[in-house]
Design an enzyme around this catalytic site. Structure first.
Site, PDB file in Angstrom:
ATOM      1  N   GLU A 194       4.903   5.832   8.943  1.00  0.00           N
ATOM      2  CA  GLU A 194       3.451   6.008   9.026  1.00  0.00           C
ATOM      3  C   GLU A 194       2.859   5.072  10.076  1.00  0.00           C
ATOM      4  O   GLU A 194       2.914   3.847   9.919  1.00  0.00           O
ATOM      5  CB  GLU A 194       2.812   5.728   7.665  1.00  0.00           C
ATOM      6  CG  GLU A 194       3.287   6.648   6.556  1.00  0.00           C
ATOM      7  CD  GLU A 194       2.990   8.106   6.857  1.00  0.00           C
ATOM      8  OE1 GLU A 194       1.831   8.443   7.158  1.00  0.00           O
ATOM      9  OE2 GLU A 194       3.944   8.926   6.813  1.00  0.00           O
ATOM     10  N   HIS A 227     -10.568   6.018  14.227  1.00  0.00           N
ATOM     11  CA  HIS A 227     -10.288   7.441  14.104  1.00  0.00           C
ATOM     12  C   HIS A 227     -11.262   8.298  14.899  1.00  0.00           C
ATOM     13  O   HIS A 227     -10.893   9.334  15.419  1.00  0.00           O
ATOM     14  CB  HIS A 227     -10.283   7.847  12.628  1.00  0.00           C
ATOM     15  CG  HIS A 227      -9.100   7.307  11.906  1.00  0.00           C
ATOM     16  ND1 HIS A 227      -7.830   7.755  12.128  1.00  0.00           N
ATOM     17  CD2 HIS A 227      -8.986   6.327  10.968  1.00  0.00           C
ATOM     18  CE1 HIS A 227      -6.980   7.100  11.356  1.00  0.00           C
ATOM     19  NE2 HIS A 227      -7.654   6.223  10.647  1.00  0.00           N
ATOM     20  N   LYS A 287       9.247   3.081 -14.166  1.00  0.00           N
ATOM     21  CA  LYS A 287       8.901   3.953 -13.041  1.00  0.00           C
ATOM     22  C   LYS A 287       7.664   4.813 -13.263  1.00  0.00           C
ATOM     23  O   LYS A 287       7.619   5.978 -12.859  1.00  0.00           O
ATOM     24  CB  LYS A 287      10.114   4.813 -12.665  1.00  0.00           C
ATOM     25  CG  LYS A 287      11.219   3.924 -12.139  1.00  0.00           C
ATOM     26  CD  LYS A 287      12.441   4.624 -11.693  1.00  0.00           C
ATOM     27  CE  LYS A 287      13.425   3.556 -11.227  1.00  0.00           C
ATOM     28  NZ  LYS A 287      14.755   4.080 -10.981  1.00  0.00           N
ATOM     29  N   ASP A 300      14.801  -0.377  -5.188  1.00  0.00           N
ATOM     30  CA  ASP A 300      14.649   0.968  -5.732  1.00  0.00           C
ATOM     31  C   ASP A 300      13.257   1.487  -5.362  1.00  0.00           C
ATOM     32  O   ASP A 300      12.258   1.066  -5.935  1.00  0.00           O
ATOM     33  CB  ASP A 300      14.826   0.901  -7.251  1.00  0.00           C
ATOM     34  CG  ASP A 300      14.848   2.274  -7.896  1.00  0.00           C
ATOM     35  OD1 ASP A 300      14.421   3.255  -7.245  1.00  0.00           O
ATOM     36  OD2 ASP A 300      15.291   2.372  -9.048  1.00  0.00           O
TER      37      ASP A 300
END
Lengths: 427, 427, 427, 427
Positions: free
Chosen positions: A120, A416, A251, A325
Site C-alpha cells: 500500500e 489526494h 484472532k 502470524d
C-alpha cells in the site's frame, strides 16, 4: 417511500448484473459432477511435487509460475516444510524502512529501523514521518502492562448443579492442573485459571505466559493435557467438551480485551513539544486534539472496540515482515489512543494495545527473509519478545501521530486532491 | 485477598524482570541525544539508494541483507515504486494451495485452487480439508448481498442549530455533491449520503461503489472533492472539519458492519450430507452443531462483533497472496457463522461477511507474484472483484467447517497431544 | 440517489413540522430572561412546603394535584425524607401478581407469588404464564455464580512511569487499602483490587461484597476513604483523580459484564417436558429452539451485549414493586438466554444474568408499599438479598419462556391481529 | 497460583454459605409435588377478586396488604384494567420536583418543572442542580434528529437463493406492504423497509413513525398484518417465520442505535459561562472536561454502547412518574455525552440519545397520578410526544452536568466521607 425502494431495486440490479432469475438459480445450484484433480501431497518435499501442483494450474500461465515458483523459493522447499502445506512457491512482499524510531522502554532500548512489508503506497512514508517526530522529541516511552495467552476449554453438563460441582472440583485441583499443563512445555507457565458459567455450560479460561514465542501452539498442547487430566480424574462428567470454546478471543476483536490480555498488553506514550508539531507536522497540538476528540467519538458511534485510528496498517506490515502470524492483526489492531494538550502546550499522545500476540522464536520467525527483518530490528531469536512487543506499540503510536497530523492539517485531503487533478482515479 | 496481591506482585516482577525502580526510571527517561542517521530518500529508485539504506543496518549482517535484498527484488525496484517507500528488498512468504474448492456463486463459478500465503503450520491443510468437503458436496453457494465503501467527513459547528442547517443544505444539494464526487473517478459511484449528528458535530457518511478496485483511495479523493465543494458553496460554516471523522469503520472491527457494508457483504452456504461429515470429517452434524452453539455463545460472552471462529486465518493468507491490503483483515474477519442440522440430517453451514474490502486491480494486485496468485485463481485484473469476494466468503466457510469439525471430533486436542508426547514444546 | 434524498428531505420536514428556518432559529436561541420561581426547600418536611411547591404548578390543575398529593402520601412526607427531595406526592403504579413460581435455588426455596408494578398491558399475564409452566415442571434451579459491586477511582499521572509506580505502590499496600475500606462499613468487604492502565491513566477497580444491601452508597463511601488514604500516603502524586472513573459499568450495559460481575451474577435453568410445552404453551420444543437460534443471531446482528429477549420488562416491574433502584434496569437487563432440545425431547432453557444489583435493605426497600411487596415474596429485610436475586433470574427465565413460546406459536402476531380487526390502533 | 485459588475457594464458600454438597444437591433438585394455589382471574375486575388474591398471601401480613391494596387503589380497579393483570393494588413511588429547567427546543419551549419518581436519595437534588444551572445559562437547546420505531419479522428459507428471491419480491411489493401496514393504524406510518440477510435467514426491518404514542403495540399490529399479507401473496415460502426476530433492539442496549433510531433520537446542548460553573458548580470547565475525557475512556474500556454517565437515573424516574414504559430505560439510557471548553472559556456540553421510546398517549399515560405528572410538565395528551422527548434529553444533560461537576469538584467523595464519619454504613 417508493422512492427508497426504487433505490433498493436499482441496488439489487447492481448486485445481480443483468442476470434473469432463471440464470441466477442455475448459477447457484449445486453441481455434483466430477471434481477437479486434487492437489498432490500435503507437506511432501520431494523436488517434483511442486511441479505436479503447478501442472494443475495451466491457466495461470508460465509467467505466473515463474514469479511464484522461482529458483530460490524452490531451493528452500524443505526449509518451509514446517510452515506451509501444499507449497507452490513464495509471494514477494516489498519491504520499506521507517525510522529510526527511538524507544525508551523497559525492554526495547534504542533507535529502531522498522521493516514494514506492504503493497500500500504511502504507508511506510506515513509511519516514517511519525517515527521521525518521536525520535526528534527524544523518543517514546513503552511499557508492557500485562502478559498472558489464554485457551478456554468448554464443558456442557446436564445441569447447573453439575456445572457448579465441576468448578468446585477444578478449584480444589488447581495445583494438579498447573502441573499437568506445565509438564508439556519448557517455557509456558500457567498463570491463572478462571471460570465463566452460562447455564449448564462452563468455560475454563487457562491463562499462560509463553516466553519468547507467541505461544498459540504451546497453550493448545498444554490445554489438551489439562483436558485429558480432567477427563480422567474429575468425577463430574460432562455431556461433551471441547478443548477451545471460543471464549479466548483468538484472532477476533473482542471487548473483553481491556479486562484481560491476549499476548502482551503494551502502552506507549510521547510528549511532542509544540515546535516539533508545528515545524514537522504542520499543525498544532490543539488541532490534533480536536481531531482526536472527534475521531474517538466517531469510533464510539460506529461501535469499534476501543478507540483508535490506524493500528492495523503498521501492525500488518510489521507482522508480515517479521514472520508473525498475520491473522492476529484482527485482534492486535484493538486499543485506545489518547491525545491531550498538556499544561505547557505540548502534545501528549498515548496508545494502549491489549492484544499483541507476538514472538521472536517459532512460527515464521526463523524463515530467511523474515528472520532478516527481525535482525534489522536487532530482535531476532530468544530473549527479544518483550522488546518486539514494545516496538509494536511504539509503531502504532507513530502511525497515530502521522495520520492524525495529516488529517488535522488538511493534508490527507490535499494530497489526494492534487493527485485527482487532471485525471480520474481508478483505484 | 493478600493472596491475590502476592499474585499481582509476582506478576509485576514478571513484567519488569529484576530491574530496580531506579533502573526502570532510567530506561523510560527521554533521551535528547543525537539521533541515528535518517533513511535516505522515500521513493527514490536510483540503484544505489537501497545499498545506502542497508548501510544503516550493519548489525543485521550480510546474510540478512542477502535474504531481503536479493537480486530479483532489486531488479524490480522501479516496479515497486508505487507500492512502497524506503524500499530495502522483499520478504518471501511461502504459498500453499487449498482446493479445488467448488463455488456456485453469482459471480464466482467453478473449481478454485486457492493460493494461501502464510508461515503458520497446518493453516493450508485445514482450509484444504474444508474446501475438499465443500467440493465433494457439489460446492457452496455464494452471493454478494450489498456493496459500498464509505468515507465519513466530519464537521464541527458552533451549535446544534447550525449542525441542523448544514444537514438541510446537504440534503438539498445532494445531486451536486454526487456530481462533484463522481467527477473525480471513472469507476466510483456515490450510492448514498447519510448523516450522524452528535451534539454540534455532523458526520457525513458518503457511500460509494468502486468497480473492481478495493477503492479506498478512490473514495478518499472523491470525498476530498466533496469537502472542497461544500467549503466553497455551503453558507453554514463549520468551526473545523476533517475529510474522515473515523465513522467509516476503516480497518477496524465495528459493530455497525451488519447495518451497513464495507466493501462487499457476502454470504456463503453449503449443505453437507451426513455421510460426508462422518466419512471425511470424522464427526457428526449433531456434534458440529453442539460445538457451534457453544462457540457462538463463547463469542457472545467474550464480546466479539458477530460470532465466528477463524475467518482471519484464511483471509490474511489469501489477502497476502493476492496483493490485497492485509490491514483490512482487521475488519474483514468479522461476520456470522451458523451451523444447523437440517430435517434430513444434513449439516447446513453458512457464513456472512459484511466487510470484504477487496479488489482485483490497484494496490498490490499488479505486482508479479501477487498477480500470479490472482491468475492461479483465474481472477486477475478488471471484471473479477465480485468473484474474488465470493471466493473469500467460500474460503471462510471452508475454514469454519474444518476447524469446527476438528474441535467437535476431538482432533484438535488429539493432534497436539501426539505432538506433545515425549518432548516439551517451545513455540 | 435523488430519490433517497427526497426521502431525507421529507424526513427533515417531518421533524421540523412547518416551521421556517427563521422560526427554528428563534426557538433554539438562548433566552436570558428572568427564570421561573425556584422550587422551595430540598428535603424540608414542614407541612406547608409541599403546598408551596404545588403553588408553582397552577397549570397542572387541582385534579392532578389531588392524584399526586393525596392525603396518605402527604401524611408520609417525613417517611420519604431519606428517599426523595423536593417531594410533591406519589405516583401510584398498579401491581399484579405472577405465579406461583417454584424456585429450587441455593438461597431461594419455594413457590413465590411475584408482585410486578407496571402500566404495560399483558406484561403480568405473560410472566404469569411463564411462571406457571416452570412450576408445573417442578420448578427452576437457580444459583448465584459470583458477587461483587465495584467502584473505580481513576488517576491521571504525568507519565506511564508514574502510573506504573503508582500501581506498584498500591499492590504493596493492598492490605492497608482493604483495612481502610472496611473501616467505613459494617457489612462491606473489599474482595479484589484490579488495575487498568491506559497511557498515563490508572483506573483502580475495587470490588466489594455488600451483604443484603445493593450497596452502591456503601462502596462509594468506602472508596472515598481509600482515595483519601492514597492521597495521604502514596508518594506518587497524580495530576488529578476522581473517586469514580466510569469503568465500573454503573447503570449502563457494558460488555465487561461477563468477565466480571455487578451485584450478583445468577443463572436459572429449567427442563420443560414436551407435554407441558405442547399443552400449555401450544408450541413444540423444536419450534422454540428455532426461534431462539434466530433471535440470538438477531441480537448478535443488532449488537446487543449478551443475547436475550425481554429481561427488562420483568425486572423493571419487579424492581419498581420492591423498592429497588429502577435505573439499574439499564445494566440488569443484560445476559444470555439459551434454549436447547435435550436428548429426551424436553426443552432445556437457561438464563444467566451477570448484573443484578439488588438488595432487601436500604434504598426504597423500607417504604410501606415497597416493603409490602417484598413481604408478598417473603423476602423483606436482612438475610434475603441472595434469594431475591435468584427470584429475579427465575423471573427472567419465566419471561423468556413465555415470549418465545408466543412468538414461536404465532400467538404474538395472532393476538394483535384480533385486536386490530375492525379498528385502527392508536397506541 | 495456589494463592489465587485459595481466593477462588473462599469465594465459592461465600456463595454457597455453609451448605454441604449434599444439601446443595437437595436444594437444587426439582420438586414435583403439588403446586400452591393459582392466582384467580387475569383482568377480572369484580370487587372480590383482589380480596381472593390477597387470600393467597397470608404471610405478607395485614399491614402489607393495607399499604398496597388501599381504598383509593381498589376504587380505581376498573381504571387499571387495561394496564395490569392479576391486580392487587398499587405501589406508591415518591415524586420530587427538579427545575425549573429552561428548554429552547423545536418542540419543547419553556421552563419545565420536572416530576421525578424515585426512592434513591440525592437523585432529585442532583438533577435539580443541573436543571438550575441550565436555566441560569438561558436554557439548553434541544432537537429531535430522527424518528422511528422498528419491528423486524424474520424468515428462514431453505437456501440463500430463496432468501434473495424473497427480498426481491418484497422490494417490488413495497407499496403494498406499506398500504397493508398503514391500514391497521390511524397514526402509524411505514417509513422505511430494510433487509438483513444472514445465510438463508432474512430479517425485514420495518420502521414506522407513531404519532404521539410510544407505539410499540401499534407497530406490532401493523407488522403482523404485513406478515399475513406476505404469507398470502409471496410465492417464495419460508420454512418458518416470526413476527419479531430480535433485530429491532426492543428493550435492550444495542450498538445499532447510532446508525438507526428507536423512538426518537434527540440531542440537547448548553453553553455554561465560566462564572456559572465556578459559582454554582464549584469547579471549572477545564476540570469538568478532564473528567469527561477520563470517564469517556472509562466507558470505552468497560465496553459501554456510547459513552455517558448517568442517563438511567433521570430517565427511569421521569418514565415512572409519567406513565412511560420503565423497561425502555434499558435502551433509552444509551447515548453520547461530550464536554468541551470553548474558545471563550465556556463549558460546552451536549448529549445525544438515539433511543427515546416515549409517548404522551397510550400505555400508562392516562392513569390518574401518571397523567398528573404529565400535566405538571404541561405535556399531557396528544400533540406533546416530541416536546416530551426533548425534555428527556434536556434532563439527561442536566444530570451529566451535575454528576460530572460533583465528581470533578471532589464533592462526590466529600459528601460521602462526611456521611461516613462516626458511623459505619449499612446500605
Amino acid at each position: 417511500m417508493s422512492a427508497t425502494h426504487d433505490g433498493a431495486r436499482r441496488h439489487l440490479e447492481n448486485i445481480t448484473g443483468k442476470l434473469t432469475p432463471e440464470e441466477i438459480a442455475l448459477r447457484l445450484s449445486t453441481k455434483h459432477h466430477a471434481s477437479a484433480a486434487r492437489v498432490p501431497g500435503a507437506t511432501l518435499t520431494d523436488p517434483d511435487v511442486v511441479e505436479k501442483r503447478w501442472a494443475l494450474l495451466p491457466h495461470a500461465g508460465d509467467e505466473a509460475k515463474a514469479n511464484v515458483a522461482d529458483a530460490v523459493s524452490l531451493e528452500r522447499h524443505a526449509l518451509f516444510a514446517h510452515n506451509i502445506e501444499n507449497f507452490i512457491g513464495t509471494v514477494k512482499v516489498p519491504v520499506g524502512l521507517a525510522g529510526p524510531m527511538r524507544v525508551n522502554g523497559i525492554a526495547a532500548q534504542g533507535d529502531y529501523y522498522v521493516p514494514l512489508a506492504t503493497t500500500e503506497a504511502a504507508l511506510v512514508a506515513s509511519y516514517h514521518r511519525g517515527a521521525s517526530v518521536i525520535t526528534l522529541a527524544g523518543g517514546c516511552t513503552t511499557m508492557i502492562l500485562s502478559e498472558g495467552v489464554g485457551r478456554a476449554p468448554a464443558y456442557a453438563f446436564h445441569s447447573l448443579l453439575e456445572a457448579g460441582n465441576f468448578v468446585q472440583w477444578c478449584v480444589v485441583n488447581t495445583e494438579k492442573i498447573r502441573e499437568t499443563a506445565e509438564a508439556t512445555t519448557r517455557f509456558g507457565k500457567l498463570k491463572d485459571v478462571r471460570f465463566t458459567i452460562e447455564g449448564n455450560h462452563v468455560y475454563v479460561l487457562l491463562e499462560y505466559t509463553t516466553g519468547d514465542a507467541s505461544g498459540q501452539n504451546m497453550v493448545t498442547i498444554a490445554t489438551a493435557a489439562v483436558c485429558a487430566f480432567i477427563a480422567e480424574s474429575c468425577p463430574v462428567k460432562p455431556q461433551y467438551f471441547f478443548v477451545e470454546g471460543n471464549l479466548s478471543g483468538d484472532k477476533k476483536a473482542s471487548s473483553q480485551s481491556f479486562q484481560s490480555v491476549r499476548g502482551k498488553k503494551v502502552a506507549a506514550e510521547v510528549r511532542l513539544p509544540r515546535k516539533i508539531v508545528e515545524r514537522h507536522l504542520h499543525t498544532t497540538p490543539e488541532k490534533m486534539v480536536d481531531y482526536w476528540r472527534m475521531s474517538a467519538l466517531g469510533g464510539v458511534l460506529s461501535g469499534t472496540i476501543g478507540v483508535q485510528g490506524h493500528y492495523a496498517n503498521g501492525l500488518a506490515a510489521l507482522f508480515i515482515a517479521c514472520g508473525q502470524d498475520a491473522a492476529c492483526v484482527s485482534e492486535a489492531a484493538v486499543g485506545v489512543t489518547r491525545f491531550e494538550v498538556s499544561g505547557e502546550g505540548e502534545l501528549y499522545a498515548a496508545v494502549t494495545l491489549p492484544n499483541l500476540i507476538v514472538g521472536t522464536v517459532g512460527g515464521g520467525t526463523g524463515l530467511p527473509s523474515q528472520q532478516a527483518c527481525l535482525k534489522v530490528l536487532g530482535l531476532a531469536g530468544a530473549g527479544h519478545a518483550r522488546a518486539f512487543a514494545e516496538v509494536c506499540a511504539a509503531l502504532a503510536l507513530a502511525g497515530e501521530l502521522s495520520i492524525i497530523a495529516a488529517l488535522s492539517a488538511g493534508q490527507f485531503a490535499g494530497a489526494h486532491e492534487r493527485l485527482a487533478r487532471g485525471k480520474k482515479t481508478d483505484a
